[in-house]
Scaffold this motif. Structure first.
Motif, mmCIF file in Angstrom:
data_model
loop_
_atom_site.group_PDB
_atom_site.id
_atom_site.type_symbol
_atom_site.label_atom_id
_atom_site.label_comp_id
_atom_site.label_asym_id
_atom_site.label_seq_id
_atom_site.Cartn_x
_atom_site.Cartn_y
_atom_site.Cartn_z
ATOM 1 N N ALA A 1 0.807 -1.215 0.000
ATOM 2 C CA ALA A 1 0.000 0.000 0.000
ATOM 3 C C ALA A 1 0.845 1.272 0.000
ATOM 4 C CB ALA A 1 -0.939 0.003 1.208
ATOM 5 N N ASN A 2 2.069 1.197 0.512
ATOM 6 C CA ASN A 2 2.910 2.396 0.516
ATOM 7 C C ASN A 2 3.432 2.739 -0.873
ATOM 8 O OD1 ASN A 2 5.054 0.624 0.047
ATOM 9 N ND2 ASN A 2 6.015 0.951 2.042
ATOM 10 N N GLY A 3 3.231 1.841 -1.851
ATOM 11 C CA GLY A 3 3.631 2.098 -3.231
ATOM 12 C C GLY A 3 5.116 1.968 -3.499
ATOM 13 N N ASN A 4 5.881 1.608 -2.493
ATOM 14 C CA ASN A 4 7.331 1.513 -2.631
ATOM 15 C C ASN A 4 7.698 0.204 -3.330
ATOM 16 O OD1 ASN A 4 10.091 1.516 -2.379
ATOM 17 N ND2 ASN A 4 10.114 1.915 -0.175
ATOM 18 N N GLU A 5 8.274 0.300 -4.519
ATOM 19 C CA GLU A 5 8.662 -0.881 -5.291
ATOM 20 C C GLU A 5 9.726 -1.714 -4.566
ATOM 21 O OE1 GLU A 5 7.566 -2.227 -8.224
ATOM 22 O OE2 GLU A 5 5.968 -0.741 -8.306
ATOM 23 N N ALA A 6 10.521 -1.085 -3.711
ATOM 24 C CA ALA A 6 11.548 -1.825 -2.971
ATOM 25 C C ALA A 6 10.920 -2.792 -1.969
ATOM 26 C CB ALA A 6 12.478 -0.849 -2.253
ATOM 27 N N ASP A 7 9.703 -2.529 -1.535
ATOM 28 C CA ASP A 7 9.001 -3.398 -0.593
ATOM 29 C C ASP A 7 8.158 -4.460 -1.292
ATOM 30 O OD1 ASP A 7 10.014 -1.985 1.581
ATOM 31 O OD2 ASP A 7 8.318 -0.606 1.644
ATOM 32 N N ALA A 8 8.127 -4.461 -2.625
ATOM 33 C CA ALA A 8 7.288 -5.403 -3.379
ATOM 34 C C ALA A 8 7.830 -6.823 -3.240
ATOM 35 C CB ALA A 8 7.231 -5.001 -4.847
ATOM 36 N N TRP A 9 6.903 -7.790 -3.243
ATOM 37 C CA TRP A 9 7.256 -9.204 -3.190
ATOM 38 C C TRP A 9 6.788 -9.859 -4.476
ATOM 39 C CZ3 TRP A 9 6.798 -12.204 1.995
ATOM 40 C CH2 TRP A 9 7.486 -11.525 3.002
ATOM 41 N N THR A 10 7.619 -10.747 -5.033
ATOM 42 C CA THR A 10 7.253 -11.494 -6.231
ATOM 43 C C THR A 10 7.228 -12.977 -5.885
ATOM 44 O OG1 THR A 10 8.262 -9.812 -7.638
ATOM 45 C CG2 THR A 10 7.842 -11.963 -8.633
ATOM 46 N N TYR A 11 6.084 -13.591 -6.142
ATOM 47 C CA TYR A 11 5.872 -15.008 -5.839
ATOM 48 C C TYR A 11 5.933 -15.833 -7.116
ATOM 49 C CZ TYR A 11 4.122 -13.692 -1.207
ATOM 50 O OH TYR A 11 3.996 -13.204 0.059
ATOM 51 N N THR A 12 6.556 -17.014 -7.025
ATOM 52 C CA THR A 12 6.525 -18.002 -8.088
ATOM 53 C C THR A 12 5.374 -18.948 -7.779
ATOM 54 O OG1 THR A 12 8.913 -17.849 -8.351
ATOM 55 C CG2 THR A 12 7.841 -19.823 -9.239
ATOM 56 N N VAL A 13 4.554 -19.242 -8.776
ATOM 57 C CA VAL A 13 3.428 -20.157 -8.588
ATOM 58 C C VAL A 13 3.786 -21.494 -9.219
ATOM 59 C CG1 VAL A 13 0.974 -20.545 -8.985
ATOM 60 C CG2 VAL A 13 1.816 -18.217 -8.631
#
Length: 156
Positions: free
Chosen positions: A135-147
């Motif tokens: 929600a803070n919009g910070n791309e550095a805090d983004a998580w990418t999941y492999t399915v």
């Protein structure tokens, strides 16, 4: 007359002191920062009605009850109990549980990126990854999941 002027002067001084004390620049207002949480807590899949084969019609009810595990350290979403033999990976309706993100994107291997909404199906045959921006919009805090959707390779 002097008393009237002194009264006006005292009133003016009192007003200035009172108004100046209300305009305190040292007052700090606390605002809550938007969350930096980008975790996915659960995933469920439902069949998309388009292009249903006879095998799909048998396997789709199983798909709805399939439990997915989430490894938050390695950021992998997987089903520990494989789906039945000949289950086709195709477009499924995904339901994700998460804290209020600013956006969720589906990253396909061919470098296409799709901003996901709850009404969109995801083509799991292309082995996409799911990127959650908090929600803070910070791309550095983004998580990418492999399915990793697991399917039996031979009939049991």
């Amino acid at each position: 007359m002097k008393l009237k002027q002194i009264t006006k002067l005292l009133f003016a001084v009192f007003s200035v002191v009172t108004l100046a004390s209300c305009n305190d620049s040292s007052t700090t207002y606390v605002t809550e920062d938007a969350s930096a949480n980008a975790q996915i807590y659960s995933l469920t899949l439902a069949a998309s009605i388009a292009n249903v084969s006879s095998i799909d019609s048998v396997n789709f009810p199983i798909l709805a009850t399939t439990r997915f595990s989430i490894d938050q350290f390695q950021r992998i979403i997987y089903n520990s109990d494989s789906l039945p033999y000949k289950t086709r990976l195709t477009k499924y309706m995904a339901t994700l549980t998460y804290e209020n993100p600013s956006k969720i994107e589906i990253l396909y291997p061919n470098d296409s990126v799709v901003t996901w909404s709850t009404t969109d199906s995801i083509d799991f045959a292309l082995r996409p990854r799911i990127k959650v921006t908090p929600a803070n919009g910070n791309e550095a805090d983004a998580w990418t999941y492999t399915v990793d959707i697991r399917i039996h390779y031979q009939m049991l």
